[in-house]
Design an enzyme around this catalytic site. Structure first.
Site, PDB file in Angstrom:
ATOM      1  N   HIS A 207     -27.172  30.317 -19.876  1.00 52.81           N
ATOM      2  CA  HIS A 207     -27.198  31.133 -18.658  1.00 52.81           C
ATOM      3  C   HIS A 207     -28.496  31.020 -17.865  1.00 52.81           C
ATOM      4  O   HIS A 207     -28.606  31.569 -16.784  1.00 52.81           O
ATOM      5  CB  HIS A 207     -26.945  32.607 -18.980  1.00 52.81           C
ATOM      6  CG  HIS A 207     -28.096  33.267 -19.663  1.00 52.81           C
ATOM      7  ND1 HIS A 207     -28.357  33.094 -20.995  1.00 52.81           N
ATOM      8  CD2 HIS A 207     -29.068  34.065 -19.188  1.00 52.81           C
ATOM      9  CE1 HIS A 207     -29.435  33.769 -21.306  1.00 52.81           C
ATOM     10  NE2 HIS A 207     -29.896  34.376 -20.231  1.00 52.81           N
TER      11      HIS A 207
HETATM   12  C1  UD1 Z   1     -30.387  38.618 -17.212  1.00 50.63           C
HETATM   13  C2  UD1 Z   1     -31.869  38.509 -17.548  1.00 50.63           C
HETATM   14  C3  UD1 Z   1     -32.053  37.489 -18.663  1.00 50.63           C
HETATM   15  C4  UD1 Z   1     -31.187  37.806 -19.847  1.00 50.63           C
HETATM   16  C5  UD1 Z   1     -29.741  37.881 -19.376  1.00 50.63           C
HETATM   17  C6  UD1 Z   1     -28.766  38.174 -20.488  1.00 50.63           C
HETATM   18  C7  UD1 Z   1     -33.388  38.905 -15.681  1.00 50.63           C
HETATM   19  C8  UD1 Z   1     -34.327  38.254 -14.738  1.00 50.63           C
HETATM   20  N1  UD1 Z   1     -32.636  38.060 -16.421  1.00 50.63           N
HETATM   21  O1  UD1 Z   1     -29.980  37.367 -16.654  1.00 50.63           O
HETATM   22  O2  UD1 Z   1     -33.400  37.516 -19.075  1.00 50.63           O
HETATM   23  O3  UD1 Z   1     -31.320  36.797 -20.820  1.00 50.63           O
HETATM   24  O4  UD1 Z   1     -29.669  38.903 -18.385  1.00 50.63           O
HETATM   25  O5  UD1 Z   1     -27.464  38.100 -20.021  1.00 50.63           O
HETATM   26  O6  UD1 Z   1     -33.331  40.102 -15.741  1.00 50.63           O
HETATM   27  N2  UD1 Z   1     -22.994  39.363 -13.649  1.00 50.63           N
HETATM   28  C9  UD1 Z   1     -21.714  39.828 -13.792  1.00 50.63           C
HETATM   29  N3  UD1 Z   1     -21.533  40.941 -14.561  1.00 50.63           N
HETATM   30  C10 UD1 Z   1     -22.546  41.600 -15.142  1.00 50.63           C
HETATM   31  C11 UD1 Z   1     -23.857  41.117 -14.981  1.00 50.63           C
HETATM   32  C12 UD1 Z   1     -24.067  39.988 -14.238  1.00 50.63           C
HETATM   33  O7  UD1 Z   1     -20.766  39.263 -13.288  1.00 50.63           O
HETATM   34  O8  UD1 Z   1     -22.291  42.608 -15.828  1.00 50.63           O
HETATM   35  C13 UD1 Z   1     -23.213  38.134 -12.857  1.00 50.63           C
HETATM   36  C14 UD1 Z   1     -23.532  38.464 -11.442  1.00 50.63           C
HETATM   37  O9  UD1 Z   1     -22.825  37.599 -10.638  1.00 50.63           O
HETATM   38  C15 UD1 Z   1     -25.023  38.219 -11.312  1.00 50.63           C
HETATM   39  C16 UD1 Z   1     -25.238  37.147 -12.362  1.00 50.63           C
HETATM   40  O10 UD1 Z   1     -24.284  37.393 -13.386  1.00 50.63           O
HETATM   41  O11 UD1 Z   1     -25.399  37.815 -10.041  1.00 50.63           O
HETATM   42  C17 UD1 Z   1     -26.610  37.192 -12.941  1.00 50.63           C
HETATM   43  O12 UD1 Z   1     -26.927  38.515 -13.432  1.00 50.63           O
HETATM   44  P1  UD1 Z   1     -28.447  39.014 -13.489  1.00 50.63           P
HETATM   45  O13 UD1 Z   1     -28.529  40.356 -14.081  1.00 50.63           O
HETATM   46  O14 UD1 Z   1     -29.065  38.810 -12.168  1.00 50.63           O
HETATM   47  O15 UD1 Z   1     -29.137  37.960 -14.451  1.00 50.63           O
HETATM   48  P2  UD1 Z   1     -28.636  37.264 -15.794  1.00 50.63           P
HETATM   49  O16 UD1 Z   1     -28.410  35.829 -15.512  1.00 50.63           O
HETATM   50  O17 UD1 Z   1     -27.529  38.014 -16.459  1.00 50.63           O
END
Ligand code: UD1
Length: 375
Positions: A207
């Site tokens: 990811h």
């Molecule tokens: C975040 C953390 C990362 C951690 C990871 C675990 C930061 C900078 N990064 O990254 O350190 O290892 O979480 O998963 O905080 N999304 C969904 N559903 C959700 C959550 C996210 O669909 O419940 C999708 C969204 O489209 C979002 C993307 O995933 O834009 C990324 O989510 P985000 O929280 O920005 O960062 P992660 O890549 O999950």
């Protein structure tokens, strides 16, 4: 009454906070402990499921911020947290790990002169292109109490000038959770559910923006996984970020590839059950490097560096960099060996890290008498 706020937001935070919350609630029923979920992760499979499986009660507050750019997400958490802290000022805010919610919680609290404790302090990849590295550095700079999980944490903090008396080596709360739930997870017999044999399959998680947001990098890794799948089945629970980056055509192609099974993100117990019996785990996650070390399962990390060096020196982790050919070679070698690695258990990864944290907090507040004055 002493009032503590624990701030969590994203999937890896939940496993780190659960034992601290449980320990606090059982040992200090006289303290007011609130669990604040920022809502950074919000899907059933990225969030709710973890609360039910870890036996954590619903958060006391859910800020519901959701996704956004780093600035938007961090800022929204900050605004909402400031309101919470203003309405009911805590004596201490506890933040976990390195996600955007960690940084937001630490910044807001420190600007309001509220003491901050950081669980998993001091880890450094020395790679500032990782958003988590920025979060770690800033959080540690403003934190009053720095709870470290491995020896490198203290070394890094001391070299950044953090006074020794603020640092406590307590061990790894994520491993507290793993040790507690491992028997249940293994009892699920996950290999049978997927029709694979113990020790003869690979589990993949990906990811990191550097791997999945760059089309060229992602293409190379997926091609590599197809090569691994020629040797052993590859099970791939897919993070929503990765799924969004894949064109539909590519998903169909991957699903059709012999030996690759794509699936939605798994629950904690299911994922631990699957990892525990795997022949190899291929990942770019931080926490999984640590969990495989305890499980004795070879781990191939698709990154050029790690902020968790004890997994390399004591554990089962190898860094494959960003070169898919190295990943394929390491994974196939691990699958061929068919044996559990004789990894050493890192110091204090013994299931009692949360208990040590509460010992420290107990001591801090009893020494202060009237809390809220910082350390
Ligand atoms: C975040 C953390 C990362 C951690 C990871 C675990 C930061 C900078 N990064 O990254 O350190 O290892 O979480 O998963 O905080 N999304 C969904 N559903 C959700 C959550 C996210 O669909 O419940 C999708 C969204 O489209 C979002 C993307 O995933 O834009 C990324 O989510 P985000 O929280 O920005 O960062 P992660 O890549 O999950």
């Amino acid at each position: 009454m002493i009032h503590l706020d624990l701030v969590v937001g994203a999937r890896p935070n939940f496993m780190k906070a659960a034992p601290v919350l449980a320990e606090l609630r059982s040992r200090r029923p006289d303290w007011r402990i609130r669990l604040i979920h920022t809502g950074q992760h919000y899907d059933e499979r990225m969030s709710d499921l973890f609360f039910s499986q870890l036996g954590v009660a619903e958060p006391d507050v859910n800020l519901g911020v959701g996704s956004g750019t780093h600035a938007v997400q961090t800022a929204q958490v900050m605004v909402a947290l400031e309101e919470q802290f203003r309405a009911a000022p805590p004596n201490l805010v506890v933040v976990f790990g390195d996600v955007n919610s960690t940084l937001a919680g630490a910044l807001v609290a420190s600007k309001m002169q509220i003491p901050v404790a950081h669980v998993e302090a001091g880890l450094r990849s020395f790679d500032r292109s990782m958003p988590e590295e920025i979060n770690r550095i800033i959080t540690d700079t403003v934190a009053d109490w720095l709870f470290t999980s491995e020896p490198s944490g203290e070394t890094n903090l001391r070299s950044e000038g953090v006074p020794a008396e603020r640092i406590r080596f307590v061990g790894n709360t994520m491993i507290d959770t793993l040790l507690k739930h491992r028997p249940t997870a293994e009892g699920l017999d996950m290999p049978a559910r997927f029709g694979v044999s113990a020790g003869r399959y690979a589990v993949v998680t990906l990811h990191r923006p550097s791997n999945v947001d760059e089309p060229e990098a992602l293409r190379g890794i997926l091609a590599g996984l197809m090569e691994v799948a020629e040797v052993a089945p590859v099970l791939f629970p897919m993070h929503p970020r990765t799924r969004r980056r894949l064109e539909d055509r590519r998903v169909v192609e991957l699903e059709a590839a012999a030996g690759i099974t794509l699936m939605e993100p798994l629950g904690y117990l299911e994922f631990v059950g699957l990892m525990a019996a795997a022949g190899v785990v291929i990942t770019d996650s931080g926490g999984i490097q640590e969990e495989t070390t305890i499980l004795g399962v070879p781990c191939v990390t698709m990154r050029a560096n790690t902020e968790r060096p004890v997994t390399l020196t004591a554990g089962t982790n190898v860094l494959a960099g960003t070169d898919p050919r190295r990943m394929v070679a390491e994974a196939i070698a691990a699958l061929g060996e068919q044996r559990r690695s004789a990894a050493r258990i890192p110091d204090l990864w013994d299931g009692r890290a949360a208990s040590r944290i509460v010992d420290v907090l107990d001591e801090v507040f009893s020494r202060q008498g009237e809390p809220g004055t910082g350390c």
